[in-house]
Design a protein around this motif. Structure first.
Motif, PDB file in Angstrom:
ATOM      1  N   ALA A  17       0.872  -1.025  -0.081  1.00 53.60           N
ATOM      2  CA  ALA A  17       0.125  -0.038  -0.027  1.00 53.60           C
ATOM      3  C   ALA A  17       0.689   1.140   0.021  1.00 53.60           C
ATOM      4  O   ALA A  17       1.731   1.349   0.603  1.00 53.60           O
ATOM      5  N   VAL A  18       0.179   2.202  -0.492  1.00 54.55           N
ATOM      6  CA  VAL A  18       0.852   3.585  -0.669  1.00 54.55           C
ATOM      7  C   VAL A  18      -0.015   4.638  -0.182  1.00 54.55           C
ATOM      8  O   VAL A  18      -1.274   4.433  -0.866  1.00 54.55           O
ATOM      9  N   GLY A  19       0.169   5.299   0.804  1.00 49.70           N
ATOM     10  CA  GLY A  19      -1.008   6.227   1.414  1.00 49.70           C
ATOM     11  C   GLY A  19      -0.907   7.502   0.636  1.00 49.70           C
ATOM     12  O   GLY A  19      -1.643   7.622  -0.103  1.00 49.70           O
ATOM     13  N   TYR A  20      -0.143   8.570   1.489  1.00 46.27           N
ATOM     14  CA  TYR A  20      -0.536  10.052   0.809  1.00 46.27           C
ATOM     15  C   TYR A  20       0.720  10.109  -0.051  1.00 46.27           C
ATOM     16  O   TYR A  20       2.176  10.438   0.387  1.00 46.27           O
ATOM     17  N   GLY A  21       0.759   9.964  -1.337  1.00 47.29           N
ATOM     18  CA  GLY A  21       1.869  10.055  -2.227  1.00 47.29           C
ATOM     19  C   GLY A  21       1.764   9.325  -3.408  1.00 47.29           C
ATOM     20  O   GLY A  21       0.701   8.811  -3.723  1.00 47.29           O
ATOM     21  N   ARG A  22       2.657   9.909  -4.674  1.00 48.01           N
ATOM     22  CA  ARG A  22       2.398   9.098  -5.746  1.00 48.01           C
ATOM     23  C   ARG A  22       3.454   8.135  -5.984  1.00 48.01           C
ATOM     24  O   ARG A  22       4.668   8.336  -5.634  1.00 48.01           O
ATOM     25  N   LEU A  23       3.035   7.045  -6.593  1.00 55.01           N
ATOM     26  CA  LEU A  23       4.051   6.035  -6.944  1.00 55.01           C
ATOM     27  C   LEU A  23       4.168   6.006  -8.542  1.00 55.01           C
ATOM     28  O   LEU A  23       3.184   5.896  -9.005  1.00 55.01           O
ATOM     29  N   LYS A  24       5.407   5.945  -9.014  1.00 56.37           N
ATOM     30  CA  LYS A  24       5.758   6.229 -10.418  1.00 56.37           C
ATOM     31  C   LYS A  24       6.652   4.927 -10.522  1.00 56.37           C
ATOM     32  O   LYS A  24       7.651   4.896 -10.202  1.00 56.37           O
ATOM     33  N   ILE A  25       6.174   4.085 -11.326  1.00 59.14           N
ATOM     34  CA  ILE A  25       6.977   2.907 -11.884  1.00 59.14           C
ATOM     35  C   ILE A  25       7.417   3.124 -13.419  1.00 59.14           C
ATOM     36  O   ILE A  25       6.331   3.500 -14.178  1.00 59.14           O
ATOM     37  N   ARG A  26       8.584   3.009 -13.902  1.00 61.20           N
ATOM     38  CA  ARG A  26       8.961   3.286 -15.120  1.00 61.20           C
ATOM     39  C   ARG A  26       9.901   2.261 -15.658  1.00 61.20           C
ATOM     40  O   ARG A  26      10.627   1.541 -14.810  1.00 61.20           O
ATOM     41  N   HIS A  27       9.937   1.729 -16.894  1.00 63.18           N
ATOM     42  CA  HIS A  27      10.918   0.996 -17.490  1.00 63.18           C
ATOM     43  C   HIS A  27      12.352   1.905 -17.844  1.00 63.18           C
ATOM     44  O   HIS A  27      12.021   3.058 -18.433  1.00 63.18           O
ATOM     45  N   ALA A  28      13.396   1.078 -17.648  1.00 64.82           N
ATOM     46  CA  ALA A  28      14.476   1.929 -18.010  1.00 64.82           C
ATOM     47  C   ALA A  28      14.610   2.090 -19.428  1.00 64.82           C
ATOM     48  O   ALA A  28      14.210   1.201 -20.270  1.00 64.82           O
ATOM     49  N   TRP A  29      15.431   3.184 -20.092  1.00 65.27           N
ATOM     50  CA  TRP A  29      15.564   3.398 -21.470  1.00 65.27           C
ATOM     51  C   TRP A  29      16.263   2.508 -22.222  1.00 65.27           C
ATOM     52  O   TRP A  29      16.136   2.092 -23.335  1.00 65.27           O
ATOM     53  N   ARG A  30      17.517   2.042 -21.458  1.00 66.64           N
ATOM     54  CA  ARG A  30      18.349   0.832 -21.971  1.00 66.64           C
ATOM     55  C   ARG A  30      18.595  -0.045 -20.925  1.00 66.64           C
ATOM     56  O   ARG A  30      18.481  -0.189 -20.068  1.00 66.64           O
TER      57      ARG A  30
END
Length: 180
Positions: free
Chosen positions: A167-180
């Protein structure tokens, strides 16, 4: 909860099959079985459709190493991991207040499946996964802001699978793939 009988007749997932193949190969590499027996067991594992058939094909091989579990925790402040660090089989990330930055793009991932359990209170989190990783976020709940993640197609077979739960409470979770 599933009974042992229900588990024996339930269908196999690809993770179950991959784990069984790895277990047979490791038993051969460690000298527990001969080459002919490895071939015969691999045929049975690949032909198995239920957990019962898979269990019979793996009987009496040594148990699979369940991997390691590690916890990164901070009451306040930042949690940051990047570079060539070794990712455990299960990683628990706990933060009450503060930012979390995990970069798995250059990390050493020894397991085909990695579970990351998040327990984040207040603060943003940014996680970079390898370019080819398969990401699963079904077990993840967010409170105040939505998850930012755009799935991409894996470009090679055998790419690591990273499962996020927690769980993530107050805040944003950003998941991204690496460029290389």
């Amino acid at each position: 909860m599933n009974s042992p009988r229900e588990k024996a007749v339930s269908r196999l997932s690809e993770d179950d099959r991959e784990s069984a193949v790895r277990r047979v190969r490791e038993a051969y590499a460690d000298g527990h079985i001969a080459h002919e027996e490895m071939d015969e067991r691999l045929d049975r594992v690949l032909a198995a459709t239920t957990h019962g058939e898979l269990t019979a094909a793996l009987d009496p091989l040594p148990a699979e190493d369940p991997g390691t579990t590690a916890t990164i925790a901070a009451a306040g402040g930042r949690i940051k991991r990047r570079g060539a660090w070794r990712v455990p089989r299960v990683l628990k990330v706990e933060s009450a207040f503060g930012r979390v930055r995990l970069d798995l793009s250059r990390a050493v991932i020894d397991y085909p499946v990695v579970d990351i359990e998040l327990s984040l209170g207040t603060g943003n989190a940014s996680i970079t996964v390898p370019r080819d990783a398969i990401v699963e976020v079904e077990g993840l709940t967010t409170g105040w802001k939505d998850l930012r993640y755009r799935p991409r197609r894996p470009t090679r077979p055998g790419a690591p699978r990273i499962r996020f739960t927690g769980a993530v409470g107050y805040g944003r979770l950003k998941i991204r793939h690496a460029w290389r």
